[in-house]
Enzyme design. Structure first.
Site, PDB file in Angstrom:
ATOM      1  N   ASN A  12      -2.459   0.099   7.277  1.00 39.45           N
ATOM      2  CA  ASN A  12      -1.985  -1.206   7.415  1.00 39.45           C
ATOM      3  C   ASN A  12      -1.021  -1.750   6.504  1.00 39.45           C
ATOM      4  OD1 ASN A  12      -4.101  -1.867   5.863  1.00 39.45           O
ATOM      5  ND2 ASN A  12      -5.080  -3.269   7.259  1.00 39.45           N
ATOM      6  N   HIS A  52      -1.929  -5.560   1.779  1.00 36.44           N
ATOM      7  CA  HIS A  52      -3.407  -6.181   1.474  1.00 36.44           C
ATOM      8  C   HIS A  52      -2.760  -7.728   1.143  1.00 36.44           C
ATOM      9  CE1 HIS A  52      -7.011  -7.798  -0.012  1.00 36.44           C
ATOM     10  NE2 HIS A  52      -6.325  -8.304  -0.947  1.00 36.44           N
ATOM     11  N   LYS A  55       0.772  -1.339  -0.141  1.00 36.97           N
ATOM     12  CA  LYS A  55       0.111  -0.041   0.055  1.00 36.97           C
ATOM     13  C   LYS A  55       0.837   1.262  -0.044  1.00 36.97           C
ATOM     14  CE  LYS A  55      -3.828  -2.336   2.184  1.00 36.97           C
ATOM     15  NZ  LYS A  55      -5.041  -2.050   3.380  1.00 36.97           N
ATOM     16  N   GLU A 113      -8.798 -11.722  -7.303  1.00 35.52           N
ATOM     17  CA  GLU A 113      -7.950 -10.505  -7.071  1.00 35.52           C
ATOM     18  C   GLU A 113      -6.849 -10.637  -8.072  1.00 35.52           C
ATOM     19  OE1 GLU A 113      -7.313 -10.444  -2.908  1.00 35.52           O
ATOM     20  OE2 GLU A 113      -9.247  -9.685  -2.320  1.00 35.52           O
ATOM     21  N   TYR A 169     -12.864  -3.279  -2.804  1.00 34.69           N
ATOM     22  CA  TYR A 169     -13.400  -3.341  -1.510  1.00 34.69           C
ATOM     23  C   TYR A 169     -14.874  -3.088  -1.360  1.00 34.69           C
ATOM     24  CZ  TYR A 169      -8.713  -2.369   0.374  1.00 34.69           C
ATOM     25  OH  TYR A 169      -7.512  -2.608   0.926  1.00 34.69           O
TER      26      TYR A 169
HETATM   27  P1  TYD Z   1     -10.753  -5.885   5.581  1.00 44.16           P
HETATM   28  O1  TYD Z   1     -10.952  -6.494   4.296  1.00 44.16           O
HETATM   29  O2  TYD Z   1     -11.776  -6.007   6.745  1.00 44.16           O
HETATM   30  O3  TYD Z   1      -9.578  -6.507   6.246  1.00 44.16           O
HETATM   31  P2  TYD Z   1      -7.932  -7.010   5.559  1.00 44.16           P
HETATM   32  O4  TYD Z   1      -7.555  -5.751   4.774  1.00 44.16           O
HETATM   33  O5  TYD Z   1      -6.997  -7.560   6.779  1.00 44.16           O
HETATM   34  O6  TYD Z   1      -8.614  -8.080   4.665  1.00 44.16           O
HETATM   35  O7  TYD Z   1     -10.301  -4.403   5.224  1.00 44.16           O
HETATM   36  C1  TYD Z   1      -9.989  -3.881   4.060  1.00 44.16           C
HETATM   37  C2  TYD Z   1      -9.178  -2.543   4.496  1.00 44.16           C
HETATM   38  O8  TYD Z   1     -10.198  -1.635   5.058  1.00 44.16           O
HETATM   39  C3  TYD Z   1      -8.242  -2.925   5.804  1.00 44.16           C
HETATM   40  O9  TYD Z   1      -7.007  -3.364   5.162  1.00 44.16           O
HETATM   41  C4  TYD Z   1      -7.888  -1.433   6.331  1.00 44.16           C
HETATM   42  C5  TYD Z   1      -9.284  -0.866   6.084  1.00 44.16           C
HETATM   43  N1  TYD Z   1     -10.068  -0.804   7.351  1.00 44.16           N
HETATM   44  C6  TYD Z   1     -10.332   0.374   7.896  1.00 44.16           C
HETATM   45  O10 TYD Z   1     -10.050   1.558   7.541  1.00 44.16           O
HETATM   46  N2  TYD Z   1     -11.101   0.560   9.257  1.00 44.16           N
HETATM   47  C7  TYD Z   1     -11.647  -0.667   9.624  1.00 44.16           C
HETATM   48  O11 TYD Z   1     -12.452  -0.257  10.797  1.00 44.16           O
HETATM   49  C8  TYD Z   1     -11.663  -1.877   8.933  1.00 44.16           C
HETATM   50  C9  TYD Z   1     -12.151  -3.113   9.453  1.00 44.16           C
HETATM   51  C10 TYD Z   1     -10.625  -1.967   7.558  1.00 44.16           C
END
Ligand code: TYD
Length: 157
Positions: free
Chosen positions: A112, A115, A9, A126, A49
């Site tokens: 974070n 992905h 990211k 994907e 998303y």
């Molecule tokens: P998600 O698909 O729930 O998690 P992952 O990436 O671990 O598969 O969420 C997608 C992205 O959305 C996540 O990486 C970061 C963002 N996100 C937020 O910004 N706030 C939140 O509360 C959550 C659950 C996700």
């Protein structure tokens, strides 16, 4: 063999950490079979998303994902989806275990840093979303016998 999709990211691109993260996957024994830098669009993010479209953070998430280009990786290995997901760590970086990518490189839920596909169906979709068919490669891996026992992988793959 399984294939999974990883996105590095914008936080990783901005912080010049691409090589470090890619090195982790290589060191672990995952094979990179596709890799490219790309600027994400609203269209691809709405699809990627789609499960989050009703969430209050949806626009902020899309803004964060378009702040810079991302790097898309297609990684291959036995149980690659689960292995890479565990390497990524839990979604919220503040809860992610040290030693995971999120646990070592971020302190945020949204920022974070990576992905990773969460299951076989999403991985399949994907990889097709981010790579054209001729951007993912099939090439012989010479070190499979050093990475796995013979009964852990199909020699014909
Ligand atoms: P998600 O698909 O729930 O998690 P992952 O990436 O671990 O598969 O969420 C997608 C992205 O959305 C996540 O990486 C970061 C963002 N996100 C937020 O910004 N706030 C939140 O509360 C959550 C659950 C996700």
């Amino acid at each position: 063999m399984e294939r999974t999709l990883v996105l590095l990211k914008p936080g990783i691109i901005q912080r010049n950490l691409m090589g470090e993260i890619i090195t982790r996957f290589e060191r672990r024994g995952l094979r990179i079979v596709g890799m490219k830098m790309m600027q994400l669009t609203d269209e691809i993010l709405n699809e990627h998303y789609s499960h989050l479209v009703e969430k209050p953070f949806f626009q902020s998430l899309k803004d964060s994902m378009t702040a810079t280009p991302v790097v898309a990786l297609c990684l291959e290995g036995v149980d690659a989806i689960r292995v890479v997901r565990m390497m990524a760590g839990t979604t919220n970086g503040r809860n992610a275990a040290p030693g995971t990518i999120r646990g070592d490189y971020c302190v945020s839920n949204q920022q974070n840093v990576v992905h990773a596909s969460d299951g076989p169906h999403t991985a399949f979709d994907e990889i097709r979303r981010f790579f054209k068919s001729d951007e993912v490669f099939d090439f012989g891996m010479t070190n499979l016998d050093r990475l796995y026992a013979p009964d852990e992988y199909n020699r014909d793959e």
